[in-house]
Design a protein around this motif. Structure first.
Motif, PDB file in Angstrom:
ATOM      1  N   MET A  41       0.816  -1.200   0.000  1.00  0.00           N
ATOM      2  CA  MET A  41       0.000   0.000   0.000  1.00  0.00           C
ATOM      3  C   MET A  41       0.857   1.260   0.000  1.00  0.00           C
ATOM      4  O   MET A  41       0.396   2.303  -0.412  1.00  0.00           O
ATOM      5  CB  MET A  41      -0.943   0.000   1.203  1.00  0.00           C
ATOM      6  CG  MET A  41      -2.031  -1.035   1.078  1.00  0.00           C
ATOM      7  SD  MET A  41      -3.343  -1.116   2.295  1.00  0.00           S
ATOM      8  CE  MET A  41      -2.881  -0.097   3.605  1.00  0.00           C
ATOM      9  N   LEU A  42       2.073   1.127   0.439  1.00  0.00           N
ATOM     10  CA  LEU A  42       2.972   2.274   0.452  1.00  0.00           C
ATOM     11  C   LEU A  42       3.604   2.528  -0.921  1.00  0.00           C
ATOM     12  O   LEU A  42       3.933   3.669  -1.250  1.00  0.00           O
ATOM     13  CB  LEU A  42       4.076   2.046   1.494  1.00  0.00           C
ATOM     14  CG  LEU A  42       5.085   3.163   1.689  1.00  0.00           C
ATOM     15  CD1 LEU A  42       4.385   4.403   2.228  1.00  0.00           C
ATOM     16  CD2 LEU A  42       6.163   2.729   2.649  1.00  0.00           C
ATOM     17  N   LEU A  43       3.729   1.481  -1.706  1.00  0.00           N
ATOM     18  CA  LEU A  43       4.400   1.626  -2.994  1.00  0.00           C
ATOM     19  C   LEU A  43       3.580   2.414  -4.007  1.00  0.00           C
ATOM     20  O   LEU A  43       4.145   3.092  -4.867  1.00  0.00           O
ATOM     21  CB  LEU A  43       4.753   0.246  -3.559  1.00  0.00           C
ATOM     22  CG  LEU A  43       5.778  -0.543  -2.770  1.00  0.00           C
ATOM     23  CD1 LEU A  43       5.967  -1.916  -3.395  1.00  0.00           C
ATOM     24  CD2 LEU A  43       7.090   0.198  -2.698  1.00  0.00           C
ATOM     25  N   TYR A  44       2.267   2.321  -3.955  1.00  0.00           N
ATOM     26  CA  TYR A  44       1.428   3.014  -4.930  1.00  0.00           C
ATOM     27  C   TYR A  44       1.575   4.539  -4.835  1.00  0.00           C
ATOM     28  O   TYR A  44       1.836   5.199  -5.841  1.00  0.00           O
ATOM     29  CB  TYR A  44      -0.025   2.576  -4.776  1.00  0.00           C
ATOM     30  CG  TYR A  44      -0.843   2.824  -6.003  1.00  0.00           C
ATOM     31  CD1 TYR A  44      -0.658   2.060  -7.147  1.00  0.00           C
ATOM     32  CD2 TYR A  44      -1.797   3.824  -6.038  1.00  0.00           C
ATOM     33  CE1 TYR A  44      -1.403   2.284  -8.278  1.00  0.00           C
ATOM     34  CE2 TYR A  44      -2.548   4.048  -7.156  1.00  0.00           C
ATOM     35  CZ  TYR A  44      -2.353   3.280  -8.286  1.00  0.00           C
ATOM     36  OH  TYR A  44      -3.084   3.507  -9.403  1.00  0.00           O
ATOM     37  N   PRO A  45       1.450   5.149  -3.643  1.00  0.00           N
ATOM     38  CA  PRO A  45       1.678   6.598  -3.564  1.00  0.00           C
ATOM     39  C   PRO A  45       3.114   6.988  -3.912  1.00  0.00           C
ATOM     40  O   PRO A  45       3.354   8.051  -4.497  1.00  0.00           O
ATOM     41  CB  PRO A  45       1.367   6.950  -2.108  1.00  0.00           C
ATOM     42  CG  PRO A  45       0.622   5.819  -1.557  1.00  0.00           C
ATOM     43  CD  PRO A  45       0.961   4.620  -2.369  1.00  0.00           C
ATOM     44  N   THR A  46       4.067   6.123  -3.579  1.00  0.00           N
ATOM     45  CA  THR A  46       5.454   6.400  -3.935  1.00  0.00           C
ATOM     46  C   THR A  46       5.621   6.421  -5.448  1.00  0.00           C
ATOM     47  O   THR A  46       6.309   7.289  -6.002  1.00  0.00           O
ATOM     48  CB  THR A  46       6.384   5.340  -3.316  1.00  0.00           C
ATOM     49  OG1 THR A  46       6.153   5.289  -1.909  1.00  0.00           O
ATOM     50  CG2 THR A  46       7.833   5.643  -3.601  1.00  0.00           C
ATOM     51  N   GLY A  47       4.981   5.484  -6.128  1.00  0.00           N
ATOM     52  CA  GLY A  47       5.043   5.441  -7.586  1.00  0.00           C
ATOM     53  C   GLY A  47       4.394   6.643  -8.228  1.00  0.00           C
ATOM     54  O   GLY A  47       4.930   7.225  -9.179  1.00  0.00           O
ATOM     55  N   ILE A  48       3.243   7.038  -7.718  1.00  0.00           N
ATOM     56  CA  ILE A  48       2.553   8.220  -8.251  1.00  0.00           C
ATOM     57  C   ILE A  48       3.416   9.462  -8.075  1.00  0.00           C
ATOM     58  O   ILE A  48       3.592  10.259  -8.993  1.00  0.00           O
ATOM     59  CB  ILE A  48       1.187   8.409  -7.554  1.00  0.00           C
ATOM     60  CG1 ILE A  48       0.229   7.305  -7.965  1.00  0.00           C
ATOM     61  CG2 ILE A  48       0.595   9.772  -7.876  1.00  0.00           C
ATOM     62  CD1 ILE A  48      -1.075   7.310  -7.188  1.00  0.00           C
ATOM     63  N   THR A  49       3.996   9.611  -6.891  1.00  0.00           N
ATOM     64  CA  THR A  49       4.843  10.773  -6.613  1.00  0.00           C
ATOM     65  C   THR A  49       6.063  10.797  -7.517  1.00  0.00           C
ATOM     66  O   THR A  49       6.432  11.851  -8.053  1.00  0.00           O
ATOM     67  CB  THR A  49       5.278  10.766  -5.134  1.00  0.00           C
ATOM     68  OG1 THR A  49       4.112  10.707  -4.311  1.00  0.00           O
ATOM     69  CG2 THR A  49       6.091  11.993  -4.795  1.00  0.00           C
ATOM     70  N   SER A  50       6.679   9.649  -7.721  1.00  0.00           N
ATOM     71  CA  SER A  50       7.867   9.618  -8.575  1.00  0.00           C
ATOM     72  C   SER A  50       7.511   9.899 -10.030  1.00  0.00           C
ATOM     73  O   SER A  50       8.252  10.589 -10.730  1.00  0.00           O
ATOM     74  CB  SER A  50       8.597   8.288  -8.447  1.00  0.00           C
ATOM     75  OG  SER A  50       7.805   7.233  -8.937  1.00  0.00           O
ATOM     76  N   GLU A  51       6.383   9.399 -10.524  1.00  0.00           N
ATOM     77  CA  GLU A  51       5.979   9.675 -11.896  1.00  0.00           C
ATOM     78  C   GLU A  51       5.715  11.164 -12.105  1.00  0.00           C
ATOM     79  O   GLU A  51       6.157  11.748 -13.093  1.00  0.00           O
ATOM     80  CB  GLU A  51       4.737   8.863 -12.256  1.00  0.00           C
ATOM     81  CG  GLU A  51       5.014   7.387 -12.429  1.00  0.00           C
ATOM     82  CD  GLU A  51       3.755   6.575 -12.641  1.00  0.00           C
ATOM     83  OE1 GLU A  51       2.653   7.165 -12.746  1.00  0.00           O
ATOM     84  OE2 GLU A  51       3.875   5.341 -12.691  1.00  0.00           O
ATOM     85  N   VAL A  52       4.997  11.763 -11.171  1.00  0.00           N
ATOM     86  CA  VAL A  52       4.709  13.200 -11.275  1.00  0.00           C
ATOM     87  C   VAL A  52       6.006  14.004 -11.195  1.00  0.00           C
ATOM     88  O   VAL A  52       6.217  14.944 -11.967  1.00  0.00           O
ATOM     89  CB  VAL A  52       3.712  13.635 -10.174  1.00  0.00           C
ATOM     90  CG1 VAL A  52       3.628  15.144 -10.064  1.00  0.00           C
ATOM     91  CG2 VAL A  52       2.348  13.043 -10.441  1.00  0.00           C
ATOM     92  N   GLY A  53       6.904  13.615 -10.292  1.00  0.00           N
ATOM     93  CA  GLY A  53       8.178  14.321 -10.159  1.00  0.00           C
ATOM     94  C   GLY A  53       9.034  14.206 -11.406  1.00  0.00           C
ATOM     95  O   GLY A  53       9.654  15.182 -11.839  1.00  0.00           O
ATOM     96  N   LEU A  54       9.063  13.025 -12.017  1.00  0.00           N
ATOM     97  CA  LEU A  54       9.861  12.850 -13.228  1.00  0.00           C
ATOM     98  C   LEU A  54       9.305  13.641 -14.403  1.00  0.00           C
ATOM     99  O   LEU A  54      10.067  14.218 -15.191  1.00  0.00           O
ATOM    100  CB  LEU A  54       9.965  11.367 -13.583  1.00  0.00           C
ATOM    101  CG  LEU A  54      10.841  10.546 -12.657  1.00  0.00           C
ATOM    102  CD1 LEU A  54      10.706   9.063 -12.966  1.00  0.00           C
ATOM    103  CD2 LEU A  54      12.292  10.983 -12.777  1.00  0.00           C
ATOM    104  N   ILE A  55       7.984  13.684 -14.522  1.00  0.00           N
ATOM    105  CA  ILE A  55       7.392  14.499 -15.591  1.00  0.00           C
ATOM    106  C   ILE A  55       7.720  15.969 -15.354  1.00  0.00           C
ATOM    107  O   ILE A  55       8.094  16.695 -16.280  1.00  0.00           O
ATOM    108  CB  ILE A  55       5.867  14.281 -15.675  1.00  0.00           C
ATOM    109  CG1 ILE A  55       5.560  12.862 -16.135  1.00  0.00           C
ATOM    110  CG2 ILE A  55       5.226  15.282 -16.631  1.00  0.00           C
ATOM    111  CD1 ILE A  55       4.084  12.486 -16.052  1.00  0.00           C
ATOM    112  N   TYR A  56       7.616  16.404 -14.107  1.00  0.00           N
ATOM    113  CA  TYR A  56       7.906  17.805 -13.778  1.00  0.00           C
ATOM    114  C   TYR A  56       9.362  18.159 -14.065  1.00  0.00           C
ATOM    115  O   TYR A  56       9.655  19.228 -14.618  1.00  0.00           O
ATOM    116  CB  TYR A  56       7.562  18.077 -12.310  1.00  0.00           C
ATOM    117  CG  TYR A  56       7.798  19.501 -11.896  1.00  0.00           C
ATOM    118  CD1 TYR A  56       6.915  20.496 -12.281  1.00  0.00           C
ATOM    119  CD2 TYR A  56       8.906  19.846 -11.134  1.00  0.00           C
ATOM    120  CE1 TYR A  56       7.131  21.808 -11.913  1.00  0.00           C
ATOM    121  CE2 TYR A  56       9.133  21.156 -10.761  1.00  0.00           C
ATOM    122  CZ  TYR A  56       8.241  22.130 -11.153  1.00  0.00           C
ATOM    123  OH  TYR A  56       8.459  23.431 -10.802  1.00  0.00           O
TER     124      TYR A  56
END
Length: 78
Positions: free
Chosen positions: A1-16
């Protein structure tokens, strides 16, 4: 359950982080005039993705939790 928010945050950060490169390189952009009379700017596509991704993240997370609950409850019945 912790990995999903981590993945979302990393995807948004990489796009940014990639936005300046996307704007300067104009890679994957289609400019007019062309045979399709269509124009696409990848930079604005990435901004649109961020605009949808950030507010949609809680919905995606809640959906994932619901799917997880459904699968785990099914395995307990068996």
């Amino acid at each position: 359950m912790l990995l999903y928010p981590t993945g979302i945050t990393s995807e948004v950060g990489l796009i940014y982080i990639a936005l300046p490169y996307i704007r300067n390189s104009e890679k994957y952009c289609v400019r007019m005039p062309n045979k399709w009379n269509f124009s696409f700017d990848y930079y604005y596509g990435a901004l649109l993705t961020l605009g949808i991704y950030v507010p949609g993240s809680p919905h995606m997370y809640n959906y994932m939790l619901g799917q997880r609950k459904k699968v785990l409850s099914r395995s307990k019945k068996d």
